[in-house]
Design a protein around this motif. Structure first.
Motif, mmCIF file in Angstrom:
data_model
loop_
_atom_site.group_PDB
_atom_site.id
_atom_site.type_symbol
_atom_site.label_atom_id
_atom_site.label_comp_id
_atom_site.label_asym_id
_atom_site.label_seq_id
_atom_site.Cartn_x
_atom_site.Cartn_y
_atom_site.Cartn_z
ATOM 1 N N ALA A 122 37.739 31.301 42.383
ATOM 2 C CA ALA A 122 37.748 30.823 40.894
ATOM 3 C C ALA A 122 38.728 31.584 39.904
ATOM 4 N N ILE A 123 39.008 32.867 40.349
ATOM 5 C CA ILE A 123 40.130 33.873 39.416
ATOM 6 C C ILE A 123 41.179 33.356 39.710
ATOM 7 N N GLY A 124 41.535 33.067 41.106
ATOM 8 C CA GLY A 124 42.998 33.115 41.548
ATOM 9 C C GLY A 124 43.736 31.866 41.239
ATOM 10 N N PRO A 125 43.095 30.780 41.221
ATOM 11 C CA PRO A 125 44.085 29.503 41.057
ATOM 12 C C PRO A 125 44.941 29.536 39.685
ATOM 13 N N PRO A 126 44.383 29.963 38.551
ATOM 14 C CA PRO A 126 45.011 29.988 37.363
ATOM 15 C C PRO A 126 46.233 31.025 37.309
ATOM 16 N N LEU A 127 45.987 32.161 38.225
ATOM 17 C CA LEU A 127 46.988 33.111 38.376
ATOM 18 C C LEU A 127 48.078 32.893 39.551
ATOM 19 N N GLY A 128 47.789 31.795 40.144
ATOM 20 C CA GLY A 128 48.800 31.427 41.291
ATOM 21 C C GLY A 128 48.125 31.087 42.743
ATOM 22 N N LEU A 129 47.259 31.383 42.869
ATOM 23 C CA LEU A 129 46.481 31.123 44.236
ATOM 24 C C LEU A 129 46.574 29.766 44.434
ATOM 25 N N ASP A 130 47.360 29.263 45.234
ATOM 26 C CA ASP A 130 47.258 27.321 45.159
ATOM 27 C C ASP A 130 46.837 26.996 46.456
ATOM 28 N N PHE A 131 45.641 26.695 46.730
ATOM 29 C CA PHE A 131 44.970 26.366 47.904
ATOM 30 C C PHE A 131 45.356 24.935 48.276
ATOM 31 N N GLU A 132 45.040 24.033 47.103
ATOM 32 C CA GLU A 132 45.351 22.567 47.578
ATOM 33 C C GLU A 132 46.747 22.328 48.112
ATOM 34 N N ASN A 144 37.237 42.843 41.564
ATOM 35 C CA ASN A 144 36.906 44.053 40.799
ATOM 36 C C ASN A 144 37.779 44.530 39.438
ATOM 37 N N TYR A 145 38.698 43.707 39.325
ATOM 38 C CA TYR A 145 39.275 44.071 38.141
ATOM 39 C C TYR A 145 39.337 42.548 37.183
ATOM 40 N N GLN A 146 38.577 41.673 37.291
ATOM 41 C CA GLN A 146 38.559 40.786 36.367
ATOM 42 C C GLN A 146 37.922 40.810 35.081
ATOM 43 N N GLN A 147 38.595 40.196 34.055
ATOM 44 C CA GLN A 147 38.067 40.176 32.779
ATOM 45 C C GLN A 147 37.386 38.887 32.401
ATOM 46 N N ALA A 148 36.587 39.253 31.476
ATOM 47 C CA ALA A 148 35.718 37.998 30.704
ATOM 48 C C ALA A 148 36.475 36.777 30.225
ATOM 49 N N ASP A 149 37.995 36.930 30.086
ATOM 50 C CA ASP A 149 38.817 35.800 29.539
ATOM 51 C C ASP A 149 39.412 35.415 30.774
ATOM 52 N N GLY A 150 39.404 35.517 31.689
ATOM 53 C CA GLY A 150 39.955 35.076 33.057
ATOM 54 C C GLY A 150 41.151 35.869 33.316
ATOM 55 N N SER A 151 41.550 36.708 32.849
ATOM 56 C CA SER A 151 42.533 37.624 33.242
ATOM 57 C C SER A 151 42.130 38.690 33.948
ATOM 58 N N VAL A 152 43.168 39.343 34.711
ATOM 59 C CA VAL A 152 42.999 40.308 35.591
ATOM 60 C C VAL A 152 43.721 41.694 35.231
ATOM 61 N N ALA A 153 43.060 42.652 35.255
ATOM 62 C CA ALA A 153 43.794 43.977 34.828
ATOM 63 C C ALA A 153 44.556 44.381 36.065
ATOM 64 N N VAL A 154 45.268 45.210 36.012
ATOM 65 C CA VAL A 154 46.342 45.772 36.904
ATOM 66 C C VAL A 154 45.800 46.946 37.208
ATOM 67 N N PRO A 155 45.479 47.547 38.479
ATOM 68 C CA PRO A 155 45.200 48.993 38.726
ATOM 69 C C PRO A 155 46.549 49.831 38.463
ATOM 70 N N ASP A 209 29.717 42.616 32.019
ATOM 71 C CA ASP A 209 28.574 42.026 31.070
ATOM 72 C C ASP A 209 28.859 40.456 30.746
ATOM 73 N N PHE A 210 29.492 39.948 31.818
ATOM 74 C CA PHE A 210 29.769 38.544 31.734
ATOM 75 C C PHE A 210 29.531 38.081 33.225
ATOM 76 N N THR A 211 29.693 36.726 33.307
ATOM 77 C CA THR A 211 29.281 35.955 34.484
ATOM 78 C C THR A 211 30.267 36.489 35.753
ATOM 79 N N ILE A 212 30.119 36.864 36.645
ATOM 80 C CA ILE A 212 31.033 37.347 37.777
ATOM 81 C C ILE A 212 31.568 36.260 38.519
ATOM 82 N N ARG A 213 32.926 36.164 38.747
ATOM 83 C CA ARG A 213 33.188 34.801 39.577
ATOM 84 C C ARG A 213 34.154 35.542 40.770
ATOM 85 N N GLU A 214 34.004 34.535 41.883
ATOM 86 C CA GLU A 214 34.521 34.937 43.072
ATOM 87 C C GLU A 214 36.237 34.798 43.096
ATOM 88 N N HIS A 215 36.798 35.153 44.016
ATOM 89 C CA HIS A 215 38.315 35.145 43.811
ATOM 90 C C HIS A 215 38.778 33.796 43.849
#
Length: 426
Positions: free
Chosen positions: A143-153, A398-409, A135-141
């Motif tokens: 965009a989700i990943g960098p604040p969690l530690g995916l450091d592409f740069e 698939n587990y992204q949340q509206a606040d930018g967090s990710v639920a853990v399976p 029920d929120f705008t879906i983001r790709e990984h």
């Protein structure tokens, strides 16, 4: 690798099977080479037999003190002695040329493989799970990943394109996925864990079909070894040049290793994000079986890969690849495709293939049936139990949340110390 004797027996069937893969007829050229080789062998054998006859005749002539006849016979021996090395060299050259030609031809598809040109012609087998509704705008990984530690740069700054630095929560999730996959394969499905070499010789790459056709997709070291593109190479070559007892089969191996691919054949594809990297981790499955076990093993292996996705509660579908989309060594391949909400489509997450005896012939891997003196080639199968990078992408999306967090399976929470949510850094 193909058996020239089978091509001799039914060249039309061989060409028809290749035609289903979009490969032009090969039997005429192969059989012409084979004919020249066999003719050379026959000539060499006849020359050697004649030389043996002459040697006896020389002895008999000398016993009769017929020096003139002996001299004539010795002159003929001298001609044969000079001719035999040339015949042997020609035979070896033709043998090498034939082997090279056979090695460049892909495996034949099994009869149930759908004919087609590319992924658009693949056949849906079934779907499992329902894509999540947000029920929120879906983001790709990416965009989700960098604040969690995916450091592409930083990954690009350190190593160049298609490398990513993984840290913090993303690194913990990466580790949890790999360990979870390995535990499921070993603890619940009976695969033997292996820690294999990451560097292999060219013979190992040839055995599984990466060489000579796909050398541009490999990383080669200065001493002539290759970094493995998948631990399939190391695991399958465990049985190289061996004769196994039928009672010891099937063998099932797994390894969680880094994999290295130059992606030369994928230029311009998935350049963003974490999907197509030069370095990634994967828990691989390899089975070594008898031919009569092969069909059931392919279904079993694919079901194991599906079990991993089911436990992670990720929506997926099974596709049977068409002849134009299969890998070089495969006779049949099932791809599992996971739903990625950010891309609004299914993407490949696992690939399970039966190679029949194609790789075994290249490796000379055989078994001895009970009660028989002769040996037969084993069948080999390989599959992705869990590709860590792509599975991480699937979990993030698939587990992204509206606040930018990710639920853990749920199944991964014990591997993260009970953590049930990954919070982005502030």
């Amino acid at each position: 690798m193909h058996d020239i004797r089978l091509i001799r027996d039914d060249p039309a069937a061989f060409d028809a099977a290749l035609a289903r893969r979009g490969v032009e007829s090969q039997s005429a050229a192969l059989l012409a080479l084979d004919g020249r080789r066999r003719q050379t062998i026959a000539e060499a054998q006849a020359a050697q037999a004649r030389r043996n006859e002459l040697s006896k005749a020389i002895g008999q002539a000398k016993a009769r003190k017929d020096e003139a006849s002996a001299a004539d016979l010795m002159a003929e021996v001298a001609v044969l002695k000079e001719r035999l090395p040339a015949l042997e060299a020609n035979e070896q050259s033709l043998e090498a040329t034939l082997d090279t030609a056979l090695a460049a031809i892909p495996n034949l598809p099994l009869p149930d493989v759908p004919k087609g040109a590319d992924e658009n012609d693949n056949e849906l087998v079934h779907e499992r799970g329902r894509p999540p509704v947000f029920d929120f705008t879906i983001r790709e990984h990416d965009a989700i990943g960098p604040p969690l530690g995916l450091d592409f740069e930083t990954g690009v700054a350190i190593a160049g394109t298609r490398f990513t630095l993984v840290r913090g929560h993303a690194a913990r999730l990466n580790r949890a996925l790999g360990q979870f996959g390995l535990d499921v394969l070993t603890r619940d499905h009976g695969y033997e864990e292996v820690v294999p070499p990451l560097l292999v010789r060219d013979a190992a790459m040839f055995g599984t079909g990466q060489l000579p056709k796909f050398e541009e997709d490999l990383f080669k070291t200065t001493d002539g070894r290759y970094l493995i593109p998948t631990s399939e190479v190391s695991l399958t070559n465990i049985v190289r040049e061996k004769i196994l007892a039928a009672a010891d089969l099937p063998l099932r191996f797994t390894a969680l290793t880094p994999c290295f691919r130059s992606e030369a054949g994928a230029a311009g594809r998935d350049t963003r994000g974490f999907i197509r990297q030069h370095q990634f981790e994967k828990a691989e499955m390899v089975s070594i079986v008898t031919p009569d076990q092969s069909e059931a093993e392919h279904e079993r292996m694919t079901a194991v890969a599906e079990d991993v996705l089911t436990r992670l509660e990720l929506p997926f579908r099974r596709m049977k690849l068409c002849t134009g989309d299969m890998g070089f060594s495969a006779a049949r391949t099932y791809d599992l495709e996971v739903w990625l909400p950010g891309q609004d489509r299914y993407r490949e997450i696992s690939s399970c293939s039966t190679c029949t005896d194609f790789q075994a012939r290249r490796m000379n891997a055989r078994y001895r049936p009970e009660g028989e003196k002769g040996t037969r080639f084993v069948h080999t199968l390989n599959g992705s139990g869990l590709v860590v990078g792509r599975m991480l992408v699937a979990v993030l999306e698939n587990y992204q949340q509206a606040d930018g967090s990710v639920a853990v399976p749920t199944v991964l929470q014990p591997y993260l110390g009970g953590l049930n949510r990954l919070e982005p850094r502030g």
